[in-house]
Design a protein around this motif. Structure first.
Motif, mmCIF file in Angstrom:
data_model
loop_
_atom_site.group_PDB
_atom_site.id
_atom_site.type_symbol
_atom_site.label_atom_id
_atom_site.label_comp_id
_atom_site.label_asym_id
_atom_site.label_seq_id
_atom_site.Cartn_x
_atom_site.Cartn_y
_atom_site.Cartn_z
ATOM 1 N N ASP A 93 34.205 -20.062 36.150
ATOM 2 C CA ASP A 93 34.166 -18.605 36.031
ATOM 3 C C ASP A 93 33.271 -18.156 34.885
ATOM 4 N N ALA A 94 32.610 -19.095 34.231
ATOM 5 C CA ALA A 94 31.784 -18.749 33.076
ATOM 6 C C ALA A 94 30.526 -18.011 33.522
ATOM 7 N N ASP A 95 30.190 -16.964 32.748
ATOM 8 C CA ASP A 95 28.967 -16.230 33.074
ATOM 9 C C ASP A 95 28.050 -16.055 31.867
ATOM 10 N N THR A 96 28.485 -16.499 30.677
ATOM 11 C CA THR A 96 27.671 -16.361 29.468
ATOM 12 C C THR A 96 27.799 -17.612 28.606
ATOM 13 N N ALA A 97 26.658 -18.131 28.160
ATOM 14 C CA ALA A 97 26.637 -19.192 27.151
ATOM 15 C C ALA A 97 26.172 -18.563 25.852
ATOM 16 N N GLN A 98 26.904 -18.799 24.767
ATOM 17 C CA GLN A 98 26.638 -18.091 23.521
ATOM 18 C C GLN A 98 26.818 -19.029 22.336
ATOM 19 N N LEU A 99 25.948 -18.901 21.342
ATOM 20 C CA LEU A 99 26.072 -19.648 20.100
ATOM 21 C C LEU A 99 26.656 -18.721 19.046
ATOM 22 N N LEU A 100 27.860 -19.051 18.560
ATOM 23 C CA LEU A 100 28.556 -18.191 17.614
ATOM 24 C C LEU A 100 28.102 -18.454 16.183
ATOM 25 N N ASN A 101 28.493 -17.560 15.289
ATOM 26 C CA ASN A 101 28.092 -17.664 13.881
ATOM 27 C C ASN A 101 28.574 -18.942 13.216
ATOM 28 N N GLY A 102 29.676 -19.489 13.689
ATOM 29 C CA GLY A 102 30.217 -20.699 13.097
ATOM 30 C C GLY A 102 29.572 -21.973 13.594
ATOM 31 N N GLY A 103 28.569 -21.883 14.482
ATOM 32 C CA GLY A 103 27.904 -23.061 15.023
ATOM 33 C C GLY A 103 28.554 -23.604 16.275
ATOM 34 N N ASN A 104 29.399 -22.801 16.913
ATOM 35 C CA ASN A 104 30.122 -23.221 18.112
ATOM 36 C C ASN A 104 29.413 -22.683 19.347
ATOM 37 N N LEU A 105 28.962 -23.566 20.228
ATOM 38 C CA LEU A 105 28.377 -23.167 21.506
ATOM 39 C C LEU A 105 29.515 -23.008 22.499
ATOM 40 N N VAL A 106 29.620 -21.821 23.117
ATOM 41 C CA VAL A 106 30.756 -21.545 23.995
ATOM 42 C C VAL A 106 30.278 -21.025 25.345
ATOM 43 N N LEU A 107 31.088 -21.263 26.349
ATOM 44 C CA LEU A 107 30.923 -20.642 27.661
ATOM 45 C C LEU A 107 32.067 -19.660 27.859
ATOM 46 N N LYS A 108 31.738 -18.408 28.202
ATOM 47 C CA LYS A 108 32.753 -17.363 28.340
ATOM 48 C C LYS A 108 32.767 -16.809 29.755
ATOM 49 N N ASN A 109 33.942 -16.308 30.153
ATOM 50 C CA ASN A 109 34.046 -15.605 31.425
ATOM 51 C C ASN A 109 33.837 -14.108 31.186
ATOM 52 N N PRO A 110 33.821 -13.292 32.232
ATOM 53 C CA PRO A 110 33.584 -11.845 32.046
ATOM 54 C C PRO A 110 34.587 -11.174 31.117
ATOM 55 N N LYS A 111 35.785 -11.739 30.956
ATOM 56 C CA LYS A 111 36.783 -11.159 30.053
ATOM 57 C C LYS A 111 36.535 -11.526 28.594
ATOM 58 N N GLY A 112 35.547 -12.370 28.343
ATOM 59 C CA GLY A 112 35.276 -12.809 26.984
ATOM 60 C C GLY A 112 36.089 -14.016 26.555
ATOM 61 N N GLU A 113 36.828 -14.609 27.478
ATOM 62 C CA GLU A 113 37.634 -15.788 27.167
ATOM 63 C C GLU A 113 36.751 -17.035 27.137
ATOM 64 N N ILE A 114 36.996 -17.905 26.148
ATOM 65 C CA ILE A 114 36.219 -19.136 26.014
ATOM 66 C C ILE A 114 36.763 -20.188 26.979
ATOM 67 N N LEU A 115 35.908 -20.677 27.867
ATOM 68 C CA LEU A 115 36.305 -21.673 28.859
ATOM 69 C C LEU A 115 35.867 -23.091 28.454
ATOM 70 N N TRP A 116 34.843 -23.171 27.647
ATOM 71 C CA TRP A 116 34.354 -24.468 27.152
ATOM 72 C C TRP A 116 33.708 -24.219 25.802
ATOM 73 N N GLN A 117 33.798 -25.191 24.860
ATOM 74 C CA GLN A 117 33.165 -25.022 23.558
ATOM 75 C C GLN A 117 32.745 -26.376 22.999
ATOM 76 N N SER A 118 31.628 -26.372 22.304
ATOM 77 C CA SER A 118 31.126 -27.616 21.697
ATOM 78 C C SER A 118 32.058 -28.116 20.603
ATOM 79 N N PHE A 119 32.837 -27.227 19.990
ATOM 80 C CA PHE A 119 33.779 -27.630 18.949
ATOM 81 C C PHE A 119 34.803 -28.652 19.457
ATOM 82 N N ASP A 120 35.018 -28.704 20.766
ATOM 83 C CA ASP A 120 35.971 -29.671 21.329
ATOM 84 C C ASP A 120 35.359 -31.056 21.484
#
Length: 814
Positions: free
Chosen positions: A125-152
């Motif tokens: 359900d991910a529609d956005t890949a984003q690099l956050l200020n903390g250095g975490n690459l995340v995949l988010k769904n339309p609700k803004g929920e993180i579905l996958w993250q490099s921190f894991d």
């Protein structure tokens, strides 16, 4: 109060992290479905964090080789903090990262093959890949929920707000300038403690916290179930095992990273904005030679100002560019009595681990004779004051230090020309820190410093956050008390520490066992009674007979046993040593010992001789075999002091409520004097029917005696009867029952047809067993009871062999 303060700090940090302000951008730091990044784009085809602290894209790792990575944007060397494909670089042409329309991000190589991808099941359900200020690459769904993250999926670096838990570890790179996976790891061990381990091609060795001290002496605790740790924005690292690390420049506004470095040291770095370079604000190992594996097999780390690796006399480097490959001998040692031998003294040198065996109170000359007579002995370490001889089958983790009260002695052919005492000269620096400034940090072990800095931290924190801090503290306390009500709080674990391993008064144990009235069992050297402690723990109190140590020595030995902790070893809660009384207090296991379930129809465990014991099912038997093997493997290869049990038998394998096995009486070989009146033991340690041949031949005792005994136990688990009670067929009356049984099995096992096992298996199973597992168990058992001990496997190998058939499907069962 100290524990609660640490605990509170830990949870406040977690709460702060949960409210960490990531200000996302939808343009310069985002990738939408259907878009991609090309390796040819280089520095222009990047994801950047909103504050431009981090960049994500293709990072060059060699000639025409790239890894999809995240790095600090403004550091002098573009320091990498995460890599998706560190061991599988892609080509510098036509390689691509695509955010596919199915919500999965994939990295493809020149030929279109997929090298890496995110978790497809969690990111559809991910529609956005984003690099956050903390250095975490995340995949988010339309609700803004993180579905996958490099921190894991960390590589060698932990960033602020990134947690490490039982499923994550930091693994070093292979060398300076290399990004491939190396041999050093920072991880939560099975006992819930954060450790550093060298896991090389030939050996694995834990080296931090120091194996010479108990976990509690190192300021840690086993008693936590969460296994979680976090680095915060102030430069503080909090862990559920009570490891607390504080940067020496602790405070807001500094970018930091905790990195498992290639040289085996864990370091906390702080960034100097003015130069873009890093300073070390804390490190785990102050003396590089304390790190294991640095100089490889036969190599010796020399404590010079630069800490060098060196090859001992008669050896040369395997690889001039890589010290981890170690040194190889330029001579050959023959395994026969004709070759004349000599020993070269290496002053103040020790090789940690890999002991074939050790003996106390032995002269240096006797130690040399012992090693000379052992074909597999390559040398030995000898401690002067204690007169302890440690013979070695391999020479790893060598180091030279004036603080080591002894020497190492290297075994060489007598005709090899070298002096009798060697001077080691370091040949190359192991680690180069001159590019990185070091400012000393501190950890929980510096308690006075920690106390002062904690107050400073709290004052700064209150001034910066004020009312919000008070709110978080209130929430933290509410959370703790609420969790306590559920019975799952971390506080419960901490409270348990105070009531764990301790010294009991004899009058106390006399009262708690009702004057030693309820007997659970007895052997040749001890009687076991049931007791109930003041905190309602039901325990087994073992009253020892003849004890060979005085009170001080008894305490020293027992404290070692008390520090050993593994799920397949019986836990010792404490001891008593008063006048002539020597007692040990253990956990009491519900199902008693294995022999009662294998060999006896009735049990008197709860006071009645008419309580029937059910037949052990195959699933339980296999679990018991594997668990007991794991327990012995831990004793032989991993625990604080390598322990040979010397009396492995079903009576010493206890079963808990889930029939999980736990080995009892380990370490008692050092405490009790065998061969007393009425003892089952001979003048040597062990029980008839389970004793390895070398006992009778008066050979030096190694861990292989336990392997032999385990082999007998393994056969009995399959067969369901005590082998020593077998009736030997007519015509072979003079043959020992075990030898007769083994001969019979070997005749049958050569056949490719597995039907022979049907005639061996315990008939009480009524055919309900997994045939391949049973056959494999018998094959392993036969290898364990080889008369020549060098042919027997190690317990690690036994565990591996049993695990190979663990996942056999149920439809293979008869």
């Amino acid at each position: 109060m100290a524990i609660r303060a640490t605990q509170l700090s830990f949870f406040v940090s977690i709460l702060l992290i949960s409210f960490h302000p990531y200000f996302a951008s939808t343009t310069r730091n985002a990738l939408q479905r259907g878009s991609s990044m090309s390796v040819e784009g280089g520095g222009s085809d990047l994801l950047t964090s909103p504050d431009n602290s981090f960049s994500c894209g293709f990072y060059p790792v060699g000639t025409n080789a790239y890894c999809f990575s995240i790095w600090f944007t403004d550091t002098k060397d573009k320091t990498v903090v995460w890599m998706a494909n560190r061991d599988h670089p892609v080509n510098g042409q036509r390689s691509r990262v695509s955010f596919r329309r199915d919500g999965v991000m994939v990295l493809t190589d020149l030929d279109g093959s997929i090298v890496w991808s995110t978790n497809a099941s969690s990111a559809t359900d991910a529609d956005t890949a984003q690099l956050l200020n903390g250095g975490n690459l995340v995949l988010k769904n339309p609700k803004g929920e993180i579905l996958w993250q490099s921190f894991d999926y960390p590589t060698d670096t932990l960033l602020p707000a990134q947690t490490i838990d039982r499923h994550k570890k930091l693994i070093s790179s292979k060398g300076k300038g290399s990004y491939y996976t190396g041999y050093y790891s920072f991880y939560f061990d099975n006992d819930n403690v954060l450790r550093l381990i060298y896991d090389g091609p030939e050996i694995s060795s834990i080296y931090w916290p120091s194996r010479d001290r108990s976990v509690f002496e190192s300021g840690r605790t086993y008693y936590n179930s969460s296994r979680i740790a976090v680095l915060d924005d102030l430069g503080s690292f909090f862990s559920s095992d009570l490891l607390n690390i504080y940067a020496s420049d602790k405070g807001f506004g500094v970018k930091r990273r905790l990195t498992m470095d290639y040289d085996g040291n864990l370091r906390l770095y702080s960034l100097k904005k003015s130069s873009g370079s890093w300073v070390v604000s804390w490190e785990a190992i102050s003396r590089p030679c304390d790190v294991h594996g640095l100089c490889g097999r036969n190599g010796i780390c020399v404590f010079t100002p630069k800490h060098m690796c060196s090859c001992p006399p008669g050896h040369e480097r395997v690889d001039p560019t890589d010290w981890s490959r170690g040194c190889r001998p330029k001579f050959t040692l023959a395994c026969d009595q004709t070759q004349q031998l000599k020993f070269v003294e290496l002053p103040h040198v020790d090789f940690y681990g890999n002991d074939l065996n050790y003996k106390r109170g032995m002269s240096l000359e006797d130690c040399k004779k012992w090693c000379s007579n052992e074909c597999s002995c390559r040398g030995f370490s000898y401690k002067w004051g204690e007169a302890v001889c440690y013979i070695k089958d391999t020479l790893f983790n060598g180091y030279q230090s004036i603080n080591f009260p002894g020497n190492a002695y290297l075994k060489l052919p007598s005709d090899y020309e070298t002096s009798e005492s060697a001077v080691l000269e370091g040949s190359e620096a192991m680690c180069n820190t001159n590019e990185t400034e070091i400012i000393t940090g501190y950890s929980h072990m510096n308690r006075s410093h920690r106390s002062r800095t904690t107050w400073l931290y709290l004052g700064c924190f209150a001034g910066a956050i004020g009312f919000i801090e008070i709110l978080f503290i209130a929430l933290g306390w509410w959370f703790l008390f609420r969790r306590r009500d559920t019975g799952n709080s971390v506080e419960d674990g901490y409270c348990a520490i105070s009531s764990q391993f301790r010294k009991f008064a004899y009058s106390e144990l006399k009262k708690e066992t009702k004057n030693f009235t309820e007997e659970l069992g007895r052997g040749g050297s001890a009687i076991v009674y049931k007791g109930v402690l003041e905190d309602d723990r039901v325990v087994a109190v073992k009253k020892l007979g003849d004890v060979i140590h005085g009170e001080g020595e008894f305490w020293a030995e027992v404290s070692t046993i008390g520090r050993i902790n593994h799920m397949n070893l019986v836990r010792m809660w404490g001891f008593c040593s008063e006048k002539n009384h020597r007692l040990l207090v253990y956990e009491l296991l519900e199902h008693g010992s294995l022999d009662k379930h294998l060999f006896s129809k009735f049990s008197s465990g709860n006071g009645s001789s008419n309580v029937e014991v059910g037949v052990l099912g195959w699933k339980e038997r296999y679990k018991i075999a594997l668990g007991a093997a794991k327990g012995l493997a831990y004793l032989h290869h991993e625990c604080l002091e390598w322990v040979i049990h010397c009396d492995v038998k079903p009576e010493n394998i206890l079963l808990d409520s889930d029939f999980e096995p736990k080995i009892a009486d380990f370490g008692l070989a050092k405490l009790t004097q065998r061969g007393g009146s009425g003892s089952e033991f001979t003048h040597i340690r062990g029980t008839k029917g389970y004793m390895a041949p070398e006992w009778a031949m008066n050979l030096p005792i190694t861990a292989k005696v336990d392997v032999y005994s385990f082999g007998i136990v393994l056969m009995e688990i399959v067969k369901g009867i005590r082998l020593s009670s077998l009736v030997v067929e007519q015509g072979e009356e003079e043959e020992v029952p075990v030898a007769w049984f083994v001969k019979m099995i070997k005749k049958k096992i050569v056949s490719k047809d597995d039907s022979w096992i049907d005639h061996i298996i315990d008939p009480r199973l009524d055919g309900r067993f997994v045939k391949k597992q049973a056959v494999r168990m018998m094959e392993i058992a036969l290898s364990c009871i080889e008369e020549e001990r060098s042919k027997r496997p190690s317990m690690d190998s036994v565990v591996q062999g049993l695990q190979e058939v663990e996942e056999i499907e149920k439809n293979n069962a008869k």
